[in-house]
Write an enzyme that holds these catalytic residues in place. Structure first.
Site, PDB file in Angstrom:
ATOM      1  CG  ASP A 114      29.274  -2.869  -8.179  1.00  0.00           C
ATOM      2  OD1 ASP A 114      29.378  -3.232  -9.202  1.00  0.00           O
ATOM      3  OD2 ASP A 114      30.325  -3.446  -7.270  1.00  0.00           O
ATOM      4  N   GLY A 167      29.506   3.993  -6.434  1.00  0.00           N
ATOM      5  CA  GLY A 167      29.574   2.788  -7.468  1.00  0.00           C
ATOM      6  C   GLY A 167      30.800   1.742  -7.067  1.00  0.00           C
ATOM      7  CG  HIS A 168      32.962  -2.046  -9.231  1.00  0.00           C
ATOM      8  ND1 HIS A 168      32.298  -3.310  -8.810  1.00  0.00           N
ATOM      9  CD2 HIS A 168      34.280  -2.188  -9.732  1.00  0.00           C
ATOM     10  CE1 HIS A 168      33.308  -4.204  -8.897  1.00  0.00           C
ATOM     11  NE2 HIS A 168      34.406  -3.688  -9.555  1.00  0.00           N
ATOM     12  CG  PHE A 169      36.757   1.238  -8.978  1.00  0.00           C
ATOM     13  CD1 PHE A 169      38.164   0.970  -8.934  1.00  0.00           C
ATOM     14  CD2 PHE A 169      36.209   0.798 -10.258  1.00  0.00           C
ATOM     15  CE1 PHE A 169      38.570  -0.222  -9.557  1.00  0.00           C
ATOM     16  CE2 PHE A 169      36.965  -0.039 -11.144  1.00  0.00           C
ATOM     17  CZ  PHE A 169      37.969  -0.589 -10.518  1.00  0.00           C
TER      18      PHE A 169
END
Length: 489
Positions: free
Chosen positions: A239, A265-267
């Site tokens: 992230d 990553g972030h999602f």
């Protein structure tokens, strides 16, 4: 033909003080409830696949915030994180949720932790997915965004630079190991909503208010440490905003938290749903059932002791109701025989000849040898401090007929505070005056403090039902250890 379970998802609106809140809902109404709070720049649609997977076994509810997705807010809506939390709190009340596990992602962290502080009794568990609450969980990029606030030269322009399609797409694809696993529908739909009239200004206002969340980190950390909700921490380690250190930081205040970090990553749900969904399902099943505790209640025939017995039994705990004829609460040997084998002892006693402090002293002696680690002592509100700084019991207006008992209860608190670490005691104070008859509403607040919890009118008040509920909450969650807490609306 083999049986295949498919989630039936309803899409609804509910009015919350003039805001038309859109939400998705699936699952049996009697199933464990998961309230899903989305992130930026998305909305409840980010949980579509999770609804498909878990929406037949669990009750999933996901609202859109004002300024996001399908929710419609008035033109003069004030876009701050406090106001988002106000709306979600109103949403929870409007649809009648009184208990839920809370899923927080990205913006869902500051919205959800505000909600949890306001309604701690409703939080059955906490699932955190890349939702930061610690300084080390802020990357340099995130710290640069936090620095944008009203009055800072160029701040608004810097925020508008991230409200464009390449950046929206990057939030989904950056940090993934296989971008082909991320649907382009995500960023396409997010950008569609971002480009609606007034939406970018709403996002600018929220971005310039983000610093208010960082300022609240210490308060949220204290809340986590005091309430110790069961927690599942899920994190995409790549992230760009919230690095992996933010996941592990939760263990400082939630040492029993289950932490899982994924190479994405972030999602994180986009690429790692097959691994994450079973973890969520298992957590919900464990958390919702909760452990069955064996509780000994001394003073079970009294008003408050009896209320604690009823609340504990209603939650499925095994209760040994001990009355005056069953145990001499001033005799350590008698206490040890009566409570051995229990997970916790709840005590509500009063009487002449300094019975209350004598009982506290005997309990502190008896519990370590009986093997019972937990003591919850139902004390008084007279030792709480008034606005003048004096204890209520020391004020001339304090009712004379209650003064002796209040002083005894204050002495018991002093004994507990002076005790060592052998007993995990908790002292529970009702409001100093207005502990009133009534059933549980679930709307109370419990705070570790020496002054009363006040409502909007400046009054401290709670029903016996809510007081008893707060007592059993403390037993279940092992909160307020070696602390006095008090309850009010």
């Amino acid at each position: 033909m083999s049986s295949i379970e498919v989630a039936q998802i309803a899409h609804r609106f509910v009015d919350v003080n003039g805001v038309q809140v859109f939400y998705r809902e699936a699952g049996p109404r009697n199933a464990p409830v998961l309230l899903l709070l989305h992130g930026f720049p998305s909305a409840s649609h980010q949980f579509r696949r999770l609804f498909d997977v878990l929406g037949t076994r669990y009750r999933l509810i996901a609202p859109d915030y004002p300024g996001f997705g399908h929710t419609r807010a008035p033109a003069d809506f004030d876009y701050t994180f406090d106001r988002l939390a106000d709306v979600i709190e109103g949403f929870v009340r409007a649809i009648g949720l009184d208990r839920y596990a809370l899923y927080t992602f990205d913006f869902g962290g500051p919205v959800g932790l505000r909600l949890a502080q306001r309604r701690p009794e409703a939080v059955a568990g906490l699932i955190v997915q890349n939702a930061n609450a610690y300084a080390e969980g802020l990357s340099d990029l995130a710290q640069g965004m936090v620095a944008n606030r009203p009055g800072v030269d160029g701040a608004e322009d810097r925020v508008r630079e991230i409200l464009v399609l390449p950046v929206t797409r990057g939030q989904y694809e950056d940090g993934t190991t296989d971008p082909a696993l991320v649907s382009p529908d995500n960023w396409t739909l997010d950008q569609h909503f971002l480009d609606q009239p007034g939406r970018k200004q709403a996002q600018v206002s929220l971005a310039l208010d983000y610093h208010s969340n960082v300022a609240l980190y210490p308060r949220w950390q204290r809340w986590l440490a005091e309430h110790r909700p069961p927690a599942l921490i899920l994190w995409g380690r790549n992230d760009a905003f919230f690095p992996e250190a933010g996941a592990h930081a939760y263990r400082r205040d939630l040492p029993d938290a289950e932490v899982h970090v994924f190479d994405t990553g972030h999602f994180a749900l986009e690429e790692r749903l097959p691994e994450i969904a079973p973890l969520i399902g298992d957590f919900l099943t464990r958390t919702w059932k909760g452990p069955c505790l064996k509780l000994a209640v001394i003073g079970a025939s009294g008003n408050l002791g009896g209320a604690a017995v009823r609340e504990a039994e209603a939650r499925g705990h095994r209760v040994t109701a001990l009355r005056r004829a069953d145990v001499d609460v001033t005799d350590p040997a008698a206490i040890e025989r009566a409570v051995a084998g229990h997970d916790a002892v709840i005590v509500s006693v009063k009487g002449p000849d300094r019975l209350v402090p004598r009982a506290a002293r005997a309990l502190l002696e008896a519990l370590p040898s009986s093997g019972v680690p937990r003591l919850i002592f139902l004390g008084g509100g007279g030792s709480l401090t008034s606005p003048s700084g004096q204890r209520f019991v020391d004020l001339p207006a304090f009712p004379a007929q209650y003064r002796e008992t209040a002083l005894d209860q204050a002495a018991a608190l002093d004994l507990l505070r002076a005790a060592g670490a052998a007993v995990e005691w908790t002292y529970v104070s009702p409001p100093p005056v207005h502990l009133v008859p009534g059933d549980k509403t679930g709307e109370y607040r419990a705070e570790a403090q020496d002054s009363p919890v006040l409502d909007a009118t400046g009054e401290s008040r709670v029903t016996v039902g809510d007081y008893a509920s707060a007592v059993i909450d403390a037993a279940e969650r092992r909160t307020f250890v070696r602390q006095r807490f008090t309850v009010g609306y």
